[in-house]
Design an enzyme around this catalytic site. Sequence first.
Site, PDB file in Angstrom:
ATOM      1  N   GLU A 261       0.817  -1.216   0.000  1.00 30.52           N
ATOM      2  CA  GLU A 261       0.000   0.000   0.000  1.00 30.52           C
ATOM      3  C   GLU A 261       0.853   1.270   0.000  1.00 30.52           C
ATOM      4  OE1 GLU A 261      -2.751   2.699  -0.192  1.00 30.52           O
ATOM      5  OE2 GLU A 261      -3.354   0.582  -0.202  1.00 30.52           O
ATOM      6  N   THR A 305      -6.124   2.745  -5.396  1.00 24.44           N
ATOM      7  CA  THR A 305      -5.915   1.309  -5.191  1.00 24.44           C
ATOM      8  C   THR A 305      -6.794   0.483  -6.116  1.00 24.44           C
ATOM      9  OG1 THR A 305      -5.211   1.547  -2.894  1.00 24.44           O
ATOM     10  CG2 THR A 305      -6.180  -0.560  -3.517  1.00 24.44           C
ATOM     11  N   HIS A 421      -0.883   3.524   4.756  1.00 25.04           N
ATOM     12  CA  HIS A 421      -1.887   4.321   4.047  1.00 25.04           C
ATOM     13  C   HIS A 421      -1.999   5.682   4.718  1.00 25.04           C
ATOM     14  CE1 HIS A 421      -5.656   5.630   2.266  1.00 25.04           C
ATOM     15  NE2 HIS A 421      -5.698   4.563   1.505  1.00 25.04           N
ATOM     16  N   HIS A 481       0.306   2.737  -5.659  1.00 22.54           N
ATOM     17  CA  HIS A 481       0.272   4.135  -6.102  1.00 22.54           C
ATOM     18  C   HIS A 481       1.192   4.957  -5.214  1.00 22.54           C
ATOM     19  CE1 HIS A 481      -2.327   4.904  -2.636  1.00 22.54           C
ATOM     20  NE2 HIS A 481      -3.128   3.940  -3.048  1.00 22.54           N
TER      21      HIS A 481
END
Length: 685
Positions: A261, A305, A421, A481
């Site tokens: 993540e 995501t 995150h 990302h």
Amino acid sequence: MKQIGHKIQSGLSTRWGFFLLAIALFWLKTIYAYQTKFSLGVKGGMQAFLMTINPIPTTLLLFGIALFMNGRKSYITLLIIDLITSTWLFANILYYREFSDFLTFNLMKGSGAVSNNLGKSIAGIIEYSDFLVFADVLILIILLATKLIRIDYRIFMKRNAFAITGLSVVLFGANLGIAEADRSGLLTRTFDNNYIVKYLGMNAYTVYDGVKTTKNNAIKANADSSSMSSVLKYMKANRVAPNVEYSGVAKGKNVFVIHLESFQQFLIDYKWDGQEVTPNINKLYHNQNTLSFDNFFNQVGQGKTADAELMLENSLFGLPEGAAMVTQGTTNTFQAAPSILNQHGYTTASFHGDVPSFWNRDNTYKSWGYNYFFSSQYFKEGKGYNVGYGLKDKIFMQDSAQYIEQLPQPFYAKLITVTNHYPYLLDKQNQSIAKTDTGDDTVDGYVQTAKYLDQALGEFLIWLQKTGLDKNSMLVLYGDHYGISGNHKKAVAKLLNRDKFTDFDNAQFQKVPFMVHMPGLKGGVNHTYGGEIDVLPTLLNLLGVKNEDTIQFGSDLLAPNRNQTVAFRNGDFVTPEYTKVGSTYYDTTNGKILTHLTDVQKKQLAAIGKHVTEELSLSDKVITGDLLRFYTPKGFERTDKTMISYKVKDAKQKLKDSPNKTSLIQKNNGKSTMDLYETDAPELK
């Protein structure tokens, strides 16, 4: 002086006066937002002029609605319109700060699928100055409440109200005409919402997005089998033969896909506070049996995501707005990795420590063919177990192991981590490295959650080794990302020890890790340029799965002579030679702006731009038109979603009753391997 003040007060106490004051205040705060809250990329006098005037036409039109009413009702209506448009501007400021884009109807349509756990993120995004966009509403209310401005009860002539409406239309037409002259095809060819806002304004962008959303919904209804012809033509012209040397080297192996993540490439070998931030990932990256890619880019749009997952497992781009998993995931036909591998004897499962509805996964995964989806419903709960968007990674990966050992082999298992995150929160007992010292709260906690993720992965890898799963598995790691957006240039420059952080640097900053590890695999760091769209054809070739007639927009990353153009969702691109950001071109090798293009360069860039536009447009066409319902590759069988259930009771019973007695636990004579899993997660002690 007193007399002048009295005249101003008298003038503002007329309908015209109050109306013009409201227009002026709204215009001022909008310009303030444009210049301080967004990065619109304004270049040149013409763009600056259009950005300055573009709030006026639509504000005249909207506020002008109040002029068709009289008395108190007119004032209340204007204030309500002002409040609504101000709230919309405020919402876009918050969204833009984190995602560098504007809100869309498709995104809002799917907000129910992503709304949980957003409280902390929003709290971390808001700045006190954001509330200045409501200042004009407050000023007008105070002026009326204190009677510094009095309500004008006189009848306002309807012809004057119609004149304002007409004027707004004329001004908007002039605005649009000048914008089209400066940027040809503004409303038909752009993939970047920044252009619409800086040329036409926020309100015009909202209408534009609404019209486009309606149009796209109609596309699906009107699509038929003939709509596939242009897609098939493109596939035939651009399909690249895979790398023969690597074809089938992982045939029959288990596949672990580890979703890192918000993990960016710069974290590889990055040191802070006297230690490596991600030692386990670094070790894997440099392993002789790991294929690592150092020019691999995330290509996500608004879906973040969700877009990464879509590209990874379908080789289709995310949509220009919203997330296809939310808007099309339930109803569309897909030919995704799980469905393909199911038909080659694989058990397929996805693991995610949050609610199953997040990004509409519970429905989309059925469309993609996942046999199992282990969501938060399957995992234990406890105090401090969750952070942000689900279970902390150490707890999540340990809990996932109990289901992995039950999966019939070979299996395809995707584990989606979440601790790293935004807003990068981690309780003190789990912190093992100091925050960075950029002074940016968004940036400084990033290394702490990244290190925690790395530690969780390290524990999982040790378990794989102890159980022997590592010897018969291919491990795939990828960053979905960026973790730090381009809106934090000063902090990133300090983080990377640079004097500045340019738009070119930000384009290169979109690199994320992609690595494939397997015992005996001929590894090394590969410098080819590619992205998430290329993962599926790469993995299928490694697994020895024929992939000659599928609809996939990527290509095998190991293929010789492959097109190394990396398309970004907004139409920008990166190649080994050129980088395009907005309307500016750079030399990729040195980051210098190409100010005087040669005829050869112009021709090359035009060809690349055409290719990028075509592949993005055709991918969008496949998704919005649900075109895969009209095309089935040879030997492929469509997934029967009615046969898939992600209910805990059903899944556990299915694992227990599986006739395929090849799971790890069954090969271990029915004994669990969970006693081999070691974690230092303090919550579990």
